[in-house]
Motif scaffolding. Structure first.
Motif, short mmCIF file in Angstrom:
data_model
loop_
_atom_site.label_atom_id
_atom_site.label_comp_id
_atom_site.label_asym_id
_atom_site.label_seq_id
_atom_site.Cartn_x
_atom_site.Cartn_y
_atom_site.Cartn_z
N THR A 183 19.56 15.77 -38.92
CA THR A 183 20.38 16.94 -38.00
C THR A 183 19.55 17.98 -37.88
O THR A 183 20.03 18.46 -36.57
N LYS A 184 18.71 18.34 -38.48
CA LYS A 184 17.97 19.72 -38.02
C LYS A 184 17.16 19.25 -36.80
O LYS A 184 17.34 20.12 -35.86
N VAL A 185 16.56 18.03 -36.67
CA VAL A 185 15.88 17.80 -35.52
C VAL A 185 16.83 17.81 -34.30
O VAL A 185 16.68 17.98 -33.21
N LYS A 186 17.90 16.90 -34.56
CA LYS A 186 19.05 16.92 -33.45
C LYS A 186 19.32 18.10 -32.78
O LYS A 186 19.76 18.27 -31.71
N ASP A 187 19.66 19.00 -33.78
CA ASP A 187 20.10 20.37 -33.47
C ASP A 187 19.12 21.13 -32.72
O ASP A 187 19.49 21.64 -31.53
N LEU A 188 17.98 20.92 -32.94
CA LEU A 188 16.73 21.55 -32.24
C LEU A 188 16.58 20.90 -30.76
O LEU A 188 16.52 21.65 -29.74
N GLU A 227 19.73 21.86 -28.75
CA GLU A 227 19.59 23.47 -28.47
C GLU A 227 18.56 23.65 -26.99
O GLU A 227 18.77 24.21 -26.22
N ALA A 228 17.19 22.79 -27.33
CA ALA A 228 16.49 22.76 -25.90
C ALA A 228 17.13 22.21 -24.75
O ALA A 228 17.10 22.63 -23.63
N LEU A 229 17.99 20.98 -24.98
CA LEU A 229 18.88 20.43 -23.91
C LEU A 229 19.78 21.53 -23.14
O LEU A 229 20.04 21.31 -22.06
N ALA A 230 20.24 22.35 -23.91
CA ALA A 230 21.29 23.38 -23.68
C ALA A 230 20.69 24.13 -22.48
O ALA A 230 21.52 24.68 -21.52
N LEU A 231 19.55 24.23 -22.24
CA LEU A 231 19.19 25.39 -21.40
C LEU A 231 18.79 24.71 -20.07
O LEU A 231 18.66 25.33 -19.11
N TYR A 283 20.30 15.52 -20.60
CA TYR A 283 20.91 14.68 -21.81
C TYR A 283 20.08 13.83 -22.57
O TYR A 283 19.44 13.18 -22.42
N LEU A 284 20.63 13.78 -23.96
CA LEU A 284 19.98 13.03 -25.09
C LEU A 284 20.07 11.45 -24.70
O LEU A 284 21.47 11.17 -24.63
N ILE A 339 7.67 18.75 -22.10
CA ILE A 339 6.80 19.57 -22.82
C ILE A 339 7.61 20.82 -23.34
O ILE A 339 7.57 21.16 -24.49
N ARG A 340 8.63 21.46 -22.72
CA ARG A 340 9.41 22.41 -23.09
C ARG A 340 10.26 21.87 -24.33
O ARG A 340 10.23 22.75 -25.36
N ILE A 341 10.79 20.93 -24.22
CA ILE A 341 11.60 20.26 -25.36
C ILE A 341 10.82 20.02 -26.64
O ILE A 341 11.08 20.36 -27.70
N SER A 342 9.40 19.37 -26.57
CA SER A 342 8.61 19.35 -27.52
C SER A 342 8.06 20.53 -28.07
O SER A 342 8.21 20.73 -29.40
N ARG A 343 7.87 21.42 -27.26
CA ARG A 343 7.37 22.82 -27.96
C ARG A 343 8.76 23.42 -28.58
O ARG A 343 8.47 24.10 -29.64
N SER A 344 9.62 23.41 -28.19
CA SER A 344 11.01 23.90 -28.77
C SER A 344 11.16 23.33 -30.17
O SER A 344 11.46 23.92 -31.07
N VAL A 345 11.25 21.96 -30.11
CA VAL A 345 11.27 21.18 -31.42
C VAL A 345 10.08 21.60 -32.45
O VAL A 345 10.29 22.06 -33.43
#
Length: 153
Positions: A4-9, A12-16, A21-22, A49-55
């Motif tokens: 759940t924590k990973v999914k939320d992160l 959150e990154a995808l919302a930018l 989409y996932l 890269i941005r999504i990876s760094r965000s998580v």
């Protein structure tokens, strides 16, 4: 790892970026996190890269040992999300249902269904020989078992 924590992160990154989409998120027993994202106009490497760094930036590597991979869908993998159909309009799809298989150009996709068109050779109604006819099928997403984009060289 807490799914759940990973999914939320990831969410959150995808919302930018509204065009992303996932597609899939898996966490293996040995904490290998695999995130697959797609976009309406493709996914640049910079976004992965941005999504990876965000998580990655939200976990303490001293407390949790994990590996993280953010990728885009492989062309060999079937379409999973309705938005993937929209971005593949005018491409040739191979679609399997429980009863039949179709191969045709995706000409329409909406919230409930897709429409494929193709040409077929059929016997003439009168006389010998064959004639080329335009065929079409409308398929509900719930009836599609698998759909893949056909690569044409």
């Amino acid at each position: 790892m807490d799914y759940t924590k990973v999914k939320d992160l990831v969410d959150e990154a995808l919302a930018l970026n509204d065009s992303l989409y996932l597609i899939d998120l898996t966490i293996s027993a040995n904490n290998k996190i695999q995130v697959t994202v797609d976009g309406d106009n493709g996914v640049p490497l910079s976004e992965c890269i941005r999504i990876s760094r965000s998580v990655d930036g939200n976990f303490d590597r001293e407390e949790e040992d994990f590996s993280l991979e953010v990728t885009t869908p492989d062309i060999a993998h079937p379409l999973k999300d309705k938005r993937q159909y929209l971005k593949n309009i005018n491409r040739i799809l191979k679609v399997k249902t429980l009863e039949e298989e179709f191969e045709g150009t995706l000409v329409e996709a909406d919230e409930n269904k897709i429409v494929l068109n193709w040409k077929a050779r059929e016997p003439k109604p009168i006389g010998k020989g064959k004639v080329t006819v335009q065929k079409s099928v409308t398929l509900d997403y719930k009836d599609i078992k698998e759909a893949k984009v056909k690569i044409v060289f």
